[in-house]
Scaffold this active site. Structure first.
Site, PDB file in Angstrom:
ATOM      1  N   ILE A 276      36.639  32.419  41.946  1.00  0.00           N
ATOM      2  CA  ILE A 276      37.030  32.023  43.220  1.00  0.00           C
ATOM      3  C   ILE A 276      35.748  31.394  43.704  1.00  0.00           C
ATOM      4  CG2 ILE A 276      38.704  33.370  43.710  1.00  0.00           C
ATOM      5  CD1 ILE A 276      37.300  35.045  45.586  1.00  0.00           C
ATOM      6  N   CYS A 338      43.850  37.810  34.788  1.00  0.00           N
ATOM      7  CA  CYS A 338      42.283  37.623  35.060  1.00  0.00           C
ATOM      8  C   CYS A 338      41.763  38.873  35.446  1.00  0.00           C
ATOM      9  CB  CYS A 338      42.523  36.577  36.238  1.00  0.00           C
ATOM     10  SG  CYS A 338      43.374  36.802  37.317  1.00  0.00           S
ATOM     11  N   SER A 339      41.288  38.922  36.596  1.00  0.00           N
ATOM     12  CA  SER A 339      40.593  40.267  37.182  1.00  0.00           C
ATOM     13  C   SER A 339      41.930  41.124  37.965  1.00  0.00           C
ATOM     14  CB  SER A 339      39.392  39.852  37.882  1.00  0.00           C
ATOM     15  OG  SER A 339      38.495  39.321  37.284  1.00  0.00           O
ATOM     16  N   TRP A 342      45.783  37.649  40.724  1.00  0.00           N
ATOM     17  CA  TRP A 342      46.433  37.097  41.863  1.00  0.00           C
ATOM     18  C   TRP A 342      46.235  35.565  42.131  1.00  0.00           C
ATOM     19  CZ3 TRP A 342      45.266  41.996  45.076  1.00  0.00           C
ATOM     20  CH2 TRP A 342      43.922  41.787  45.191  1.00  0.00           C
TER      21      TRP A 342
END
Lengths: 660, 553
Positions: A276, A338-339, A342
């Site tokens: 992000i 992913c991590s 979300w």
């Protein structure tokens, strides 16, 4: 409102973004929900409305002789430059807006005061428009392999997941709970999309807490269960959407990724989508390019490349394409994470679903898709889009990227989507506007606690009501492009991904095509419908007349004058560039130019003489435009999107050159 | 010369043709004097029918006995032929090389082409200067047709008939011609009916280093100004370039001698700079690597869009002077045959609704490019793949078409023609069965007797069956000046030309078709409706109509 230090400032100038020479004089108002600028010009009284929640940054710039400049950047990419005569007023406005733009309580948000004059029943119906349990039924669930699980009732297992989840039939509560303990934030593998044609599925989760060597039997059983739920394939793909390096770094923190040796029959795959923070910076860089004043072609292309934005879009698309292919061509199920599962996971699952299932390319289907992969699975809207004042490092344009992926696909497959570009733009707008309750909070649980559905309205109902504006005229349910899977070319097509000026420069109307094919075709189709109705009525009438005639009765000709035929002609309501509208302007130019032309032009053109390139032409060429903005024709548009009013101003495009 | 001499192997079997987006096809390759033809044996249909003059470059490779020829076309297409047999392959390659680079124009295909269609209107006479003059300037008595260049003696690159100010006699024109590059004295390019302002174009003034002047020249261009008005001279070169030109005898108009004129310098590139830009752009478009960033940096490095922006900006400026400032302008660069014509013709697209119609656009090309002496033969001899560095090739005309496409993209409802029309013009400028784009100017075309010996492109295009393909369904006549945006965000790569062979256009073609259907259906309904309303008229009592009515229902 206690935060408004000064509700009204007069003699404020709103500077034209492209041509700084042009500024509109007017009055600035601060209300509890909006910043409003009203121009003094008596004939237009043009209004610009900005929702506080749209404000991204406010910048007070150095005071000049003309006043104190205030730069307001919005999350919907609008940019407002105001010049306030008194330093003091400017400071008051600045301080007020800083506070107003960063509400601390949900109750301060616009959706709690927004009232579209609907009664309670209509509001409830609005919230019922999109129903996820219907959607799972549409996918063919439950069936022999998948069942609805109540394991997360009352959010007992995972507070960022919905309560209604589909899991493999063979996954017992014990397995699910065990698996959830081995996954970041307990986001265990759950179904996102089921491709009923071949029983392959797309599941999603967060990363496993594998560290360097940890294992979890239940998690392994969970993946096994997903594989078994698809009898057509003896393996599943596990797609980690992070760059390998990021995933490896996570191992040191006790997280990480699946070890192929521990899980039977998985194929593990990294697809490097950045995190992000990289995405936030990338958008920032791209917006800086968009903000450049009269950039050269090289400035623009170089800046666009340097931002990396289109590279990130491509990475998301590539991941989506990979998954769609695995599901449709290899008939293999895919687990995506992913991590936390979300952000990137939401992007990738929804792109893949969009490629696989034509339903998601319809107006309602697209709402369902966002509801499913984003809202219900706990995409952190509040944090990502900064609805409430929070950690700026949590902000990131994740859903913006997904929306852009859809636009990129629309460019490639112009007939495949039921909705048009405006639909995407309005959704983006409302994700930030907080005018409707849909995107509030970080999870379903929080929304339930806030009683969002009882206290606010649903965006989907609003969009559905105005769906006529969002239809893609080229869409036809029986068109070959509409059917089945969207197949992108296998050869790498870097040039496929283009800068979306319709989004990022959408408030610079001068940069957009002056005539919109979409709007034109929409008008034609609307007229076609009227013609069909008229024709039908006429045929009925003729039939009657025929009967009458057979009875040798006379027919009065009076009744039968053709109805105002020209009233529908396309030229009337579609091109909008009728000379009549324009002649007013034309006259004023004529009366001006012969006498004053010399002086004016000397001034401007001398400047031009000094520089080899003409900095203003990109703005000036805007002037006559020949064509009135078609969007003013659109009936909804501005109604519930007040800031869009700024685009409705017809005269703003006038001769910059002469007034300078 | 017999073509047979150049064709050592006229026919080879079992040749495999590879093209992007098509499966490989095996067939028989035939060489004729002007074409390379491949037809698959299965169903006797030809898969490929390529003009030799469309071939820009060829590469050959050998793997054992199998030879491969890669043919790169002027329209940027790349195809591959696998030819069994080394000797055959070498023969074919050398024949193609020889046939695609014929020296003599009279050996070109247009001189051999026999049309298979009925000529409705002879395109050679479609756009006569006298008629065009009538159309454009009938309302003014300040201009006249001059026949001073009847024998091409005054200016070899001008047509026999030009439009000049009425007050200037032919004698003065001859004098001015000696003061202007290539004898290109200022002539009328465009007359703006709305306010009587004009665009003139010429070659650079030959002031040289000692500031030579020419009274007749000053008089001529001042004659275009109305009393008390001033005009602008747009020099398409930067000031530095214009100053440097003085050393070679060229130069620009000195303020002192042209006090009523204000000079503006723009810098539109020419010649090899544009050619290199095209080569880089096409290379970037053909590059098939995965890396997104390389694509953008290559696009940027080609500078193609920078040239587009510069040309469009200059054209907008010219249009602005005319329409907004109410000032006449004179445009020139050095020769006045390249950047000058880009600007004058694009300004007309912006200002003049007629030039946005099919016929008007054809007239514009006839007037501002062919008659105005743009050296098509030199400029379009080679395209993006040519290795030999010749001095005169330059994609000037393609840049112009690209600029038109950019405006069309921004005003899709204001043009009668569609993108295919522009693509077709590009193709024919580089390789054609028609004589229209042969030669470098009218004088050469006359000597070649093109009108007698070849067919005009317009004879073919202006037939209803062809026009249908080139007509935009979106067109709604728009009488306004259209101001395009020249911001980088608004300028796009022309995919229809540059990515044409690198991406499938299936879905875009389907969208176009759908668009046509939507509009056609609407028109159909309108026609039906007004037809039916006809039955409601009083005349319907006549027995004949009653019959019709009964029949129809």
């Amino acid at each position: 409102m206690e935060h408004i230090r000064t509700p009204k400032v007069e003699n404020v100038r709103l500077v034209d973004r492209i041509s700084s020479k042009k500024a509109a004089l007017g009055t600035l108002y601060l209300t509890a929900t909006h910043v409003i600028f009203v121009e003094n010009a008596p004939d237009t009284r043009k209004e610009t409305w900005i929702l506080h929640s749209q404000i991204s940054t406010i910048e007070k710039q150095a005071t000049t002789a003309t006043g104190c400049p205030l730069l307001i950047r919005c999350k919907n990419f609008q940019l407002l430059q105001l010049i306030i005569p008194q330093e003091r007023d400017c400071h008051d406005v600045y301080i007020s807006l800083i506070r107003l733009a960063r509400p601390v309580k949900y109750e301060e948000l616009y959706c709690f005061s927004f009232n579209p004059k609907l009664d309670k029943e209509e509001r409830e119906q609005g919230w019922m428009l999109i129903d996820l349990s219907e959607e799972y039924k549409r996918m063919g669930l439950p069936d022999d392999y998948w069942q609805l699980s109540d394991v997360n009732r009352d959010y007992r297992v995972c507070d960022s997941y919905p309560t209604e989840l589909y899991v493999p039939k063979s996954a017992t509560a014990h397995i699910i709970v065990g698996s959830s303990k081995f996954r970041s934030r307990r986001r265990f593998p759950a179904l996102s999309y089921y491709y009923k044609d071949n029983h392959a599925s797309i599941c999603r989760s967060s990363q496993p807490l594998s560290g360097f060597s940890a294992r979890c039997l239940e998690d392994e059983q969970m993946l096994q269960a997903i594989r078994k739920a698809n009898p057509g394939s003896d393996f599943i793909y596990v797609v980690d959407t992070r760059p390998k390096l990021n995933a490896m770094a996570n191992r040191a923190a006790g997280k990480g990724y699946e070890n192929e040796d521990n899980y039977s029959n998985i194929k593990f795959q990294f697809i490097g989508i950045e995190n992000i923070h990289v995405m936030r910076n990338s958008l920032q860089k791209m917006l800086e390019v968009c903000e450049l004043k009269s950039p050269s072609m090289s400035d623009f292309l170089w800046g666009l490349e340097n931002s990396g934005w289109l590279r990130h879009i491509k990475a998301i698309m590539d991941a989506g394409i990979f998954i769609a292919k695995a599901v449709s061509e290899e008939a293999a199920s895919v687990l995506v994470h992913c991590s936390d599962g979300w952000d990137r996971t939401a992007q990738v699952c929804s792109v893949a679903s969009l490629l696989l299932d034509p339903h998601y390319r319809t107006l309602k289907g697209f709402m369902v898709l966002i509801e499913k992969d984003w809202i219900s699975f706990g995409h952190k809207f509040n944090h990502r889009y900064g609805n409430l004042d929070g950690d700026p490092k949590e902000i990131s344009p994740i859903i913006d990227q997904f929306i852009e992926c859809v636009w990129q696909l629309m460019e490639q497959f112009p007939c495949a989507f039921e909705f048009n570009e405006r639909f995407l733009i309005h959704i983006q707008h409302h994700i930030y506007s907080c005018q409707f309750g849909n995107f509030l909070c970080n999870s379903q649980k929080e929304r339930q606690e806030l009683k969002i559905q009882e206290r606010t309205y649903s965006l989907w109902a609003h969009l559905w009501k105005n769906r006529a504006d969002y239809m893609n005229p080229l869409f036809r349910a029986d068109h070959s492009q509409t059917q089945g899977i969207l197949r992108l070319p296998t050869t790498p097509c870097n040039f496929m991904y283009k800068f979306w000026s319709g989004m990022y420069n959408r408030f610079e109307k001068g940069l957009q095509p002056r005539q919109s094919v979409t709007d034109y075709l929409m008008a034609v189709k609307e007229e076609t419908q009227q013609l069909e109705e008229e024709l039908e009525a006429l045929e009925e009438r003729l039939e009657k007349i025929q009967k009458v005639q057979l009875n040798r009765t006379k027919v009065k000709s009076k009744q039968s004058e053709p109805s105002k035929h020209s009233g529908f002609s396309t030229s009337d309501n579609s091109t909008a560039n009728t000379p009549q509208d324009y002649s007013g302007n034309m006259q004023s130019f004529l009366s001006r130019s012969p006498s004053q032309g010399d002086e004016d032009s000397a001034l401007i053109l001398t400047q031009d003489n000094l520089k080899s390139s003409d900095p203003d032409l990109s703005a000036n060429s805007d002037q006559e435009s020949g064509v009135e903005d078609l969007s003013c024709r659109s009936p909804s548009g501005g109604e519930c999107v007040p800031s869009e009013d700024s685009g409705k101003d017809r005269d703003s495009d006038e001769a910059v050159f002469l007034t300078a | 010369m017999e073509f047979a001499e150049l064709i050592r192997t006229p026919r080879v079997d079992n040749v495999v043709l590879h093209r992007p987006f098509y499966p490989a096809v095996e067939g028989t390759l035939c060489l004729t004097g002007h074409h390379l033809i491949l037809s698959s044996r299965q169903d006797n249909t030809e898969e490929l029918w390529l003009l030799h003059s469309n071939i820009d470059a060829i590469d050959k490779r050998f793997v054992g006995p199998l030879g491969t020829i890669i043919i790169k076309c002027k329209d940027f297409r790349i195809i591959q032929l696998d030819i069994p047999g080394m000797e055959e392959c070498l023969n074919i390659a050398s024949s193609i090389e020889a046939l695609s680079t014929l020296d003599s124009i009279t050996l070109m295909y247009p001189f051999f082409y026999r049309p298979m269609f009925e000529v409705i209107e002879d395109g050679w006479h479609s756009f006569l200067p006298e008629q065009e003059f009538e159309l454009y300037s009938c309302s003014c008595d300040e201009w006249r047709l001059s026949y001073v260049n009847k024998e091409f003696a005054v200016c070899p690159s001008y047509p026999p008939i030009v439009i000049v100010p009425k007050s200037i006699d032919d004698e003065a024109l001859r004098k001015v011609a000696t003061f202007r590059h290539g004898g290109r004295f200022p002539v009328l390019s465009y007359y703006h009916k709305k306010n009587g302002m004009v665009i003139m174009r010429s070659g650079q003034p030959l002031t040289g280093t000692n500031g030579r002047r020419c009274k007749e020249d000053e008089k001529l261009i001042n004659a275009t100004l109305r009393a008390g008005k001033r005009g602008y001279i747009i020099d398409t070169r930067s000031l530095t370039v214009a100053q440097q030109a003085r050393a070679k005898g060229g130069g620009f108009e000195q303020e002192a001698h042209y006090p009523q004129w204000r000079r503006i310098h723009k810098s539109i590139e020419r010649y090899h700079i544009l050619q290199e830009s095209l080569i880089k752009l096409v290379e970037a478009c053909n590059d098939q690597t995965h890396n997104m960033d390389r694509w953008l940096s290559k696009l940027e490095a080609s500078n193609w869009l920078t040239h587009i922006k510069e040309i469009l900006t200059t054209a907008c400026l010219a249009a602005q002077c005319i329409d907004r400032e109410g000032a006449s302008i004179l445009i020139h660069g050095t020769e006045g045959t390249d950047s000058t014509l880009q600007v004058t013709s694009l300004a007309q697209i912006i200002l003049e609704p007629r030039s946005r119609t099919i016929r008007g656009f054809e007239a514009l090309i006839e007037r501002e490019w062919l008659q105005a002496g743009h050296p098509f033969q030199q400029r379009c001899a080679q395209s993006a793949y040519c290795n030999s560095k010749q001095k005169w090739e330059s994609p000037v005309f393609l840049l112009f078409l690209d600029c038109v496409w950019q405006i069309l993209r921004q005003f899709p409802c204001s043009f009668e023609f569609n993108e295919n029309f522009l693509i077709m013009l590009f193709e024919h400028a580089y390789a054609s069965q028609f004589g229209t784009f042969l030669g470098n100017n009218e004088s050469e075309r006359c000597k070649l007797k093109l009108q007698q010996k070849t067919m005009s492109l317009w004879s073919w295009v202006n037939r209803p069956s062809e026009l249908r393909k080139f007509t935009s369904p979106l067109f709604e006549a728009n009488n306004l000046v259209i101001w395009p945006s020249v911001a980088p965000q608004s300028l796009h790569l022309w995919e229809g030309i540059f990515l044409r062979w690198n991406r499938s256009s299936k879905y875009l073609d389907e969208a176009y078709e759908e668009m046509v259907n939507i509009i056609e259906y609407n028109k159909e309904l309108q026609a039906k409706l007004s037809y039916k309303y006809g039955f409601l008229k009083p005349e319907m009592h006549s027995p004949c109509l009653k019959f019709l009515l009964l029949w129809f229902l």
